[in-house]
Design a protein around this motif. Structure first.
Motif, PDB file in Angstrom:
ATOM      1  N   HIS A 140       0.811  -1.221   0.000  1.00 23.35           N
ATOM      2  CA  HIS A 140       0.000   0.000   0.000  1.00 23.35           C
ATOM      3  C   HIS A 140       0.848   1.278   0.000  1.00 23.35           C
ATOM      4  O   HIS A 140       0.311   2.380   0.014  1.00 23.35           O
ATOM      5  CB  HIS A 140      -0.858   0.077   1.268  1.00 23.35           C
ATOM      6  N   ASP A 169      10.218  -6.166   3.216  1.00 19.93           N
ATOM      7  CA  ASP A 169       9.575  -4.911   3.632  1.00 19.93           C
ATOM      8  C   ASP A 169      10.120  -4.429   4.979  1.00 19.93           C
ATOM      9  O   ASP A 169       9.408  -4.399   5.989  1.00 19.93           O
ATOM     10  CB  ASP A 169       8.049  -5.114   3.715  1.00 19.93           C
ATOM     11  N   ARG A 202      -4.025  -9.968  12.639  1.00 19.74           N
ATOM     12  CA  ARG A 202      -4.971  -9.034  12.015  1.00 19.74           C
ATOM     13  C   ARG A 202      -5.139  -9.340  10.523  1.00 19.74           C
ATOM     14  O   ARG A 202      -6.242  -9.391   9.992  1.00 19.74           O
ATOM     15  CB  ARG A 202      -4.454  -7.592  12.177  1.00 19.74           C
TER      16      ARG A 202
HETATM   17  C1  GN1 Z   1       0.978  -0.656   4.989  1.00 22.31           C
HETATM   18  O1  GN1 Z   1       3.496  -1.203   3.063  1.00 22.31           O
HETATM   19  P1  GN1 Z   1       2.482  -2.247   3.408  1.00 22.31           P
HETATM   20  O2  GN1 Z   1       1.380  -2.391   2.441  1.00 22.31           O
HETATM   21  O3  GN1 Z   1       3.216  -3.562   3.737  1.00 22.31           O
HETATM   22  C2  GN1 Z   1       1.340   0.076   6.281  1.00 22.31           C
HETATM   23  C3  GN1 Z   1       1.112  -0.822   7.495  1.00 22.31           C
HETATM   24  C4  GN1 Z   1      -0.353  -1.256   7.529  1.00 22.31           C
HETATM   25  C5  GN1 Z   1      -0.667  -1.959   6.208  1.00 22.31           C
HETATM   26  C6  GN1 Z   1      -2.116  -2.340   6.129  1.00 22.31           C
HETATM   27  C7  GN1 Z   1       4.515   2.092   6.418  1.00 22.31           C
HETATM   28  O4  GN1 Z   1       1.844  -1.766   4.828  1.00 22.31           O
HETATM   29  O5  GN1 Z   1       1.400  -0.121   8.694  1.00 22.31           O
HETATM   30  O6  GN1 Z   1      -0.586  -2.133   8.608  1.00 22.31           O
HETATM   31  O7  GN1 Z   1      -0.366  -1.106   5.075  1.00 22.31           O
HETATM   32  N1  GN1 Z   1       2.737   0.500   6.219  1.00 22.31           N
HETATM   33  C8  GN1 Z   1       3.088   1.757   6.570  1.00 22.31           C
HETATM   34  O8  GN1 Z   1      -2.261  -3.263   5.105  1.00 22.31           O
HETATM   35  O9  GN1 Z   1       2.288   2.584   6.995  1.00 22.31           O
END
Ligand code: GN1
Ligand code: ADP
Ligand code: MG
Length: 375
Positions: A32, A242, A260
């Motif tokens: 995301h 990540d 979650r």
């Molecule tokens: C984001 O980057 P990603 O998609 O792995 C977010 C997490 C949230 C997640 C929800 C840096 O993760 O904290 O839990 O989306 N990352 C950041 O899916 O805010």
């Protein structure tokens, strides 16, 4: 992909020390936050695959310190993995240096880019397709904690201050409700009430940290199933990816964020909230893997608080999605109308179900702990 973006990508590729000539690239993964691409280069003898990522510098305000964290942690992991007879090219991320020797590069618009060796023959999953993968991811995140136990946590930059500070997230939420910049608050009165009704509980864990009942360790802070690569051949968890949010944090939150995302019977952004619930069998599967992977390093208080880690991470994430909805969808990538609202509602429905299954969750933790023999 627009022409402007293609130009930036080409520029970044030219600045990083990839082996061979770039042949093609495509968008990759379902994160995301960052923009991720899979890049193929060709040398005379072989094809080389890489991950190319534009770091989201709206979210990560200090990409230079962030890359310092990642370089430090991945070099440390490399040594540990080599010492254990593992394969450091596949079991940890490997940063591709820029031609100027830095761990990242900057294009002419000021975007930060990085490259990693692409881990072939391994997959990340957005949904638990087989409980064994979920068990593996629990074991891998537990092992990750163990491998980094001696990493100098005070050298890590805080890439997002107060990242998992639930009371601070709640304050930001309340400000977003008050400001209501998009005029959306009236659409979500029920959800706002649900969150505010749980305000007291939001600070339980931070209070335990303050009075020393819980302590900080090196944590990943974004332990979704799709941040674990599973080896296609062996079915075992191979590599934790990540690493942007590696910071000192609470192990129960690393545990909780996995629950979650992975133990929800619905997708994170499922529009039909009636599909959201906690799968107790998956909760048990992950708990078993995580406790095993931690190899006795969890304190009795950490183990007792594992269900609370799951509840608070779900609550916090739901609050963050709803905050972003109220603020006009500026943080998380969205691909449809009400995307953040769907995500928020699904998280809150999961919180409600976790509350119903609390006793069973506590019993499962006790059972898995006893089985692991670390009690
Ligand atoms: C984001 O980057 P990603 O998609 O792995 C977010 C997490 C949230 C997640 C929800 C840096 O993760 O904290 O839990 O989306 N990352 C950041 O899916 O805010
Ligand atoms: P985001 O922060 O946006 O979630 P990630 O760093 O998790 O970005 O990368 C997005 C996806 O790209 C991951 O879920 C994974 O599928 C894939 N990925 C990331 N790093 C690698 C790698 N080194 N090799 C292969 N795939 C990777
Ligand atoms: Mg990710």
């Amino acid at each position: 992909m627009g022409d402007a973006q293609c130009t930036k990508i080409r520029e970044a590729i030219g600045l990083l020390a990839f082996e061979g000539e770039p042949v093609s690239w495509e968008r990759y993964g379902s994160g995301h936050i960052n923009d991720t691409f899979r890049l193929i280069c060709r040398t005379e003898e072989k094809e080389k695959h890489y991950i190319l990522q534009r770091i989201n510098h709206e979210v990560f305000k200090d990409p230079v310190s962030l890359m310092g964290n990642i370089e430090g942690v991945t070099l440390f992991l490399r040594e540990r993995i080599e010492a254990q007879g593992g394969d450091p090219e596949r079991e940890t991320l490997n940063v591709i240096k820029a031609k100027d020797g830095k761990g990242y590069c900057r294009d002419s618009e000021g975007n930060y880019w990085r490259g990693y060796i692409f881990i072939d023959k391994a997959t990340t999953y957005d949904k638990v397709r087989d409980p064994r993968d979920f068990y593996q991811s629990g074991k891998a995140f537990g092992r990750f904690k163990g491998l980094l136990a001696e990493y100098p946590a005070d050298e890590l930059a805080e890439t997002i201050p107060n990242f998992h500070n639930t009371p601070v997230r709640l304050e930001t939420f309340k400000e977003a409700v008050k400001a209501d910049v998009c005029g959306r608050a009236h659409l979500v009165e029920k959800e706002i009430k649900f969150i505010l009704d749980r305000e007291k509980e939001a600070s339980v864990v931070m209070d335990m940290l303050k009075d020393g009942r819980l302590s900080l360790c090196v944590t990943h802070n974004d332990t979704k199933l799709n941040n674990i690569m599973i080896d296609d051949e062996t079915g075992e968890a191979l590599c934790v990816v990540d690493l942007d949010t590696i910071m000192p944090g609470l192990s129960i939150f690393d545990f909780g964020d996995s629950i979650r995302f992975g133990a929800n019977t619905a997708d994170e952004d499922e529009p039909d909230v009636s599909k959201a619930s906690l799968s107790l069998p998956l909760f048990e599967t992950y708990t078993r893997g995580y406790i095993k992977g931690c190899r006795g390093s969890l304190t009795p208080e950490e183990k007792r608080m594992l269900p609370m880690g799951a509840k608070l991470m779900t609550f916090e994430c739901g609050t963050r999605f709803l905050t972003d909805f109220l603020q006009g969808d500026t943080y998380f990538h969205v691909s449809r109308e009400n995307h953040n609202l769907d995500r928020a509602r699904t998280q809150l429905a999961l919180v409600a179900d976790i509350e119903k299954k609390w006793k069973e969750m506590e019993e499962i933790v006790l059972k898995c702990d006893k089985e692991a023999g670390f009690a």
